[in-house]
Design a protein around this motif. Structure first.
Motif, PDB file in Angstrom:
ATOM      1  N   LYS A 129      23.622  53.117  42.582  1.00 48.50           N
ATOM      2  CA  LYS A 129      23.513  53.702  43.915  1.00 48.50           C
ATOM      3  C   LYS A 129      24.906  54.061  44.427  1.00 48.50           C
ATOM      4  O   LYS A 129      25.869  53.348  44.183  1.00 48.50           O
ATOM      5  CB  LYS A 129      22.864  52.711  44.894  1.00 48.50           C
ATOM      6  CG  LYS A 129      21.446  52.278  44.532  1.00 48.50           C
ATOM      7  CD  LYS A 129      20.432  53.385  44.798  1.00 48.50           C
ATOM      8  CE  LYS A 129      19.012  52.903  44.543  1.00 48.50           C
ATOM      9  NZ  LYS A 129      18.016  53.969  44.807  1.00 48.50           N
ATOM     10  N   GLU A 130      24.980  55.179  45.157  1.00 50.65           N
ATOM     11  CA  GLU A 130      26.260  55.581  45.746  1.00 50.65           C
ATOM     12  C   GLU A 130      26.420  54.925  47.106  1.00 50.65           C
ATOM     13  O   GLU A 130      25.474  54.876  47.903  1.00 50.65           O
ATOM     14  CB  GLU A 130      26.327  57.098  45.898  1.00 50.65           C
ATOM     15  CG  GLU A 130      27.697  57.598  46.323  1.00 50.65           C
ATOM     16  CD  GLU A 130      27.781  59.108  46.332  1.00 50.65           C
ATOM     17  OE1 GLU A 130      28.183  59.695  45.309  1.00 50.65           O
ATOM     18  OE2 GLU A 130      27.417  59.703  47.378  1.00 50.65           O
ATOM     19  N   CYS A 131      27.615  54.423  47.354  1.00 49.02           N
ATOM     20  CA  CYS A 131      27.919  53.736  48.605  1.00 49.02           C
ATOM     21  C   CYS A 131      29.202  54.333  49.186  1.00 49.02           C
ATOM     22  O   CYS A 131      30.154  54.609  48.454  1.00 49.02           O
ATOM     23  CB  CYS A 131      28.088  52.241  48.346  1.00 49.02           C
ATOM     24  SG  CYS A 131      28.578  51.279  49.794  1.00 49.02           S
ATOM     25  N   THR A 132      29.229  54.541  50.495  1.00 47.05           N
ATOM     26  CA  THR A 132      30.429  55.060  51.153  1.00 47.05           C
ATOM     27  C   THR A 132      31.126  53.923  51.886  1.00 47.05           C
ATOM     28  O   THR A 132      30.525  53.265  52.735  1.00 47.05           O
ATOM     29  CB  THR A 132      30.082  56.176  52.153  1.00 47.05           C
ATOM     30  OG1 THR A 132      29.443  57.246  51.452  1.00 47.05           O
ATOM     31  CG2 THR A 132      31.327  56.704  52.824  1.00 47.05           C
ATOM     32  N   ASN A 150      33.873  49.743  57.554  1.00 44.02           N
ATOM     33  CA  ASN A 150      32.466  50.105  57.708  1.00 44.02           C
ATOM     34  C   ASN A 150      31.885  50.485  56.347  1.00 44.02           C
ATOM     35  O   ASN A 150      32.621  50.802  55.412  1.00 44.02           O
ATOM     36  CB  ASN A 150      32.308  51.272  58.684  1.00 44.02           C
ATOM     37  CG  ASN A 150      30.888  51.422  59.196  1.00 44.02           C
ATOM     38  OD1 ASN A 150      30.102  50.477  59.146  1.00 44.02           O
ATOM     39  ND2 ASN A 150      30.539  52.601  59.685  1.00 44.02           N
ATOM     40  N   VAL A 151      30.567  50.442  56.253  1.00 43.06           N
ATOM     41  CA  VAL A 151      29.860  50.759  55.012  1.00 43.06           C
ATOM     42  C   VAL A 151      28.640  51.612  55.331  1.00 43.06           C
ATOM     43  O   VAL A 151      27.936  51.354  56.316  1.00 43.06           O
ATOM     44  CB  VAL A 151      29.406  49.465  54.289  1.00 43.06           C
ATOM     45  CG1 VAL A 151      28.495  49.800  53.123  1.00 43.06           C
ATOM     46  CG2 VAL A 151      30.599  48.661  53.800  1.00 43.06           C
ATOM     47  N   LEU A 152      28.409  52.618  54.518  1.00 43.60           N
ATOM     48  CA  LEU A 152      27.170  53.397  54.594  1.00 43.60           C
ATOM     49  C   LEU A 152      26.470  53.267  53.247  1.00 43.60           C
ATOM     50  O   LEU A 152      27.032  53.633  52.218  1.00 43.60           O
ATOM     51  CB  LEU A 152      27.456  54.874  54.886  1.00 43.60           C
ATOM     52  CG  LEU A 152      28.036  55.217  56.253  1.00 43.60           C
ATOM     53  CD1 LEU A 152      28.273  56.716  56.363  1.00 43.60           C
ATOM     54  CD2 LEU A 152      27.115  54.756  57.375  1.00 43.60           C
ATOM     55  N   PHE A 153      25.269  52.738  53.272  1.00 40.72           N
ATOM     56  CA  PHE A 153      24.547  52.492  52.023  1.00 40.72           C
ATOM     57  C   PHE A 153      23.073  52.758  52.274  1.00 40.72           C
ATOM     58  O   PHE A 153      22.423  52.047  53.047  1.00 40.72           O
ATOM     59  CB  PHE A 153      24.789  51.047  51.574  1.00 40.72           C
ATOM     60  CG  PHE A 153      24.390  50.771  50.148  1.00 40.72           C
ATOM     61  CD1 PHE A 153      24.644  51.674  49.134  1.00 40.72           C
ATOM     62  CD2 PHE A 153      23.757  49.566  49.824  1.00 40.72           C
ATOM     63  CE1 PHE A 153      24.287  51.409  47.819  1.00 40.72           C
ATOM     64  CE2 PHE A 153      23.402  49.292  48.505  1.00 40.72           C
ATOM     65  CZ  PHE A 153      23.671  50.208  47.512  1.00 40.72           C
ATOM     66  N   LEU A 209      28.256  46.273  57.150  1.00 38.89           N
ATOM     67  CA  LEU A 209      29.346  45.633  56.406  1.00 38.89           C
ATOM     68  C   LEU A 209      29.007  44.180  56.101  1.00 38.89           C
ATOM     69  O   LEU A 209      29.219  43.705  54.982  1.00 38.89           O
ATOM     70  CB  LEU A 209      30.654  45.722  57.193  1.00 38.89           C
ATOM     71  CG  LEU A 209      31.884  45.073  56.546  1.00 38.89           C
ATOM     72  CD1 LEU A 209      32.109  45.597  55.128  1.00 38.89           C
ATOM     73  CD2 LEU A 209      33.127  45.291  57.402  1.00 38.89           C
ATOM     74  N   SER A 210      28.442  43.482  57.091  1.00 35.24           N
ATOM     75  CA  SER A 210      28.045  42.081  56.860  1.00 35.24           C
ATOM     76  C   SER A 210      26.935  42.007  55.814  1.00 35.24           C
ATOM     77  O   SER A 210      26.935  41.128  54.949  1.00 35.24           O
ATOM     78  CB  SER A 210      27.559  41.439  58.171  1.00 35.24           C
ATOM     79  OG  SER A 210      28.623  41.305  59.082  1.00 35.24           O
ATOM     80  N   TYR A 276      31.259  57.958  60.944  1.00 41.80           N
ATOM     81  CA  TYR A 276      30.829  56.585  60.661  1.00 41.80           C
ATOM     82  C   TYR A 276      29.301  56.449  60.688  1.00 41.80           C
ATOM     83  O   TYR A 276      28.757  55.451  60.214  1.00 41.80           O
ATOM     84  CB  TYR A 276      31.424  55.608  61.681  1.00 41.80           C
ATOM     85  CG  TYR A 276      32.791  55.079  61.344  1.00 41.80           C
ATOM     86  CD1 TYR A 276      32.983  54.236  60.265  1.00 41.80           C
ATOM     87  CD2 TYR A 276      33.893  55.421  62.125  1.00 41.80           C
ATOM     88  CE1 TYR A 276      34.237  53.723  59.965  1.00 41.80           C
ATOM     89  CE2 TYR A 276      35.165  54.915  61.828  1.00 41.80           C
ATOM     90  CZ  TYR A 276      35.320  54.068  60.748  1.00 41.80           C
ATOM     91  OH  TYR A 276      36.565  53.582  60.449  1.00 41.80           O
ATOM     92  N   GLN A 277      28.644  57.439  61.321  1.00 42.94           N
ATOM     93  CA  GLN A 277      27.182  57.421  61.495  1.00 42.94           C
ATOM     94  C   GLN A 277      26.730  56.192  62.271  1.00 42.94           C
ATOM     95  O   GLN A 277      25.807  55.481  61.862  1.00 42.94           O
ATOM     96  CB  GLN A 277      26.478  57.519  60.133  1.00 42.94           C
ATOM     97  CG  GLN A 277      26.713  58.841  59.439  1.00 42.94           C
ATOM     98  CD  GLN A 277      25.904  58.997  58.153  1.00 42.94           C
ATOM     99  OE1 GLN A 277      24.827  58.426  58.031  1.00 42.94           O
ATOM    100  NE2 GLN A 277      26.415  59.774  57.209  1.00 42.94           N
TER     101      GLN A 277
END
Length: 278
Positions: A129-132, A150-153, A209-210, A276-277
């Motif tokens: 899976k691609e993760c930003t 931050n994380v977008l998944f 992120l958590s 950041y969405q």
């Protein structure tokens, strides 16, 4: 004898021609190497007019150091020349603004207001899976370090429902007198398939992120590789630009400006949230 002499001259001519081609190619490649903005730090220095085209740092006593005319010429080459989304007139307006002799604008590597966006690939529950990941520089007592901010998944977004889209019939809440029942009505809140988000306080936003760190610690996430890196720069007053890397055999290569917007301070905050969405 004349034939031998002619052959010798011809061989010398061919040898000289080949050697000339090799030298020309070397000079060409070397010039491209010098023109190539290999590092992000180097982009900052070149933008500020603190480095020459050969990669040598300029002394503050050098007439070219942060010189507006020198910067104007150099910054023009820091744009992706093949871009179809950067308007030329807007680019020239930007260059004129940052090289204005009365009020020149410079970049500061440790000045904040810029961050990295990294597209990475992880193995998640057995599937790639691609993760930003978003990273920013955090200043320490000694030096600085990059930290994940931050994380977008995509798989995480399925965990949460936007309660703003719920119909009135779908909306549920805990009665204001629930405390008189020792909150025993919480049994209705924690039923299977319940939309638990609607019981959270106003302004609730999932902390991906958590969740990302939790899944990694549970060994559900395994890092595979990096696919793309780019930077979002908000440091320049009234402007935003994107910095991307271009690996191509060209004088116009390396870390270059790939997108440019003239934007107010308030709109910058809106744009950051959009990126950041959140």
């Amino acid at each position: 004898m004349k034939l031998i002499t002619a052959c010798f001259v011809f061989i010398l001519f061919i040898g000289s021609s080949v050697q000339s081609q090799i030298i020309d190619k070397f000079v060409d490649d070397e010039s491209m190497l010098y023109a190539h903005t290999k590092q992000v730090n180097q982009f900052f220095r070149r933008f500020n007019g603190e480095e020459d085209r050969y990669g040598n740092r300029l002394s503050i006593n050098d007439p070219s150091f942060q010189n507006s005319s020198f910067r104007k010429e150099f910054i023009n080459f820091l744009f992706d020349a093949e871009s179809t989304i950067i308007n030329n007139s807007l680019k020239q307006e930007f260059i004129e603004a940052v090289t204005d002799t009365a009020n020149p604008l410079f970049m500061n590597f440790h000045g904040g207001n810029w961050f990295a966006q990294v597209k990475a690939v992880f193995l998640y529950n057995g599937a790639e899976k691609e993760c930003t990941l978003f990273l920013k520089l955090q200043e320490e007592e000694i030096g600085s370090k990059w930290v994940i901010s931050n994380v977008l998944f995509e798989p995480f977004t399925a965990y949460f429902i936007n309660t703003e889209n719920l119909t009135e019939s779908q909306r549920k809440f805990l009665h204001p007198l629930s405390h008189e029942l020792d909150f025993m009505n919480l049994v209705k809140v924690f039923k299977k398939d319940q939309i638990i988000e609607q019981y959270a306080e106003n302004g609730f936003s999932p902390d991906y992120l958590s969740l990302f760190i939790y899944e990694f610690r549970k060994s559900n996430l395994q890092f595979k590789t990096i696919r793309e890196v780019k930077f979002h720069i908000f440091q320049i007053n009234d402007w935003y630009f994107e910095l991307s890397e271009f690996n191509r055999k060209s004088y116009n290569s390396g870390w270059l400006i790939s997108n440019l917007l003239k934007i107010s301070k308030d709109d910058k905050e809106i744009l950051k949230k959009f990126i950041y969405q959140n």
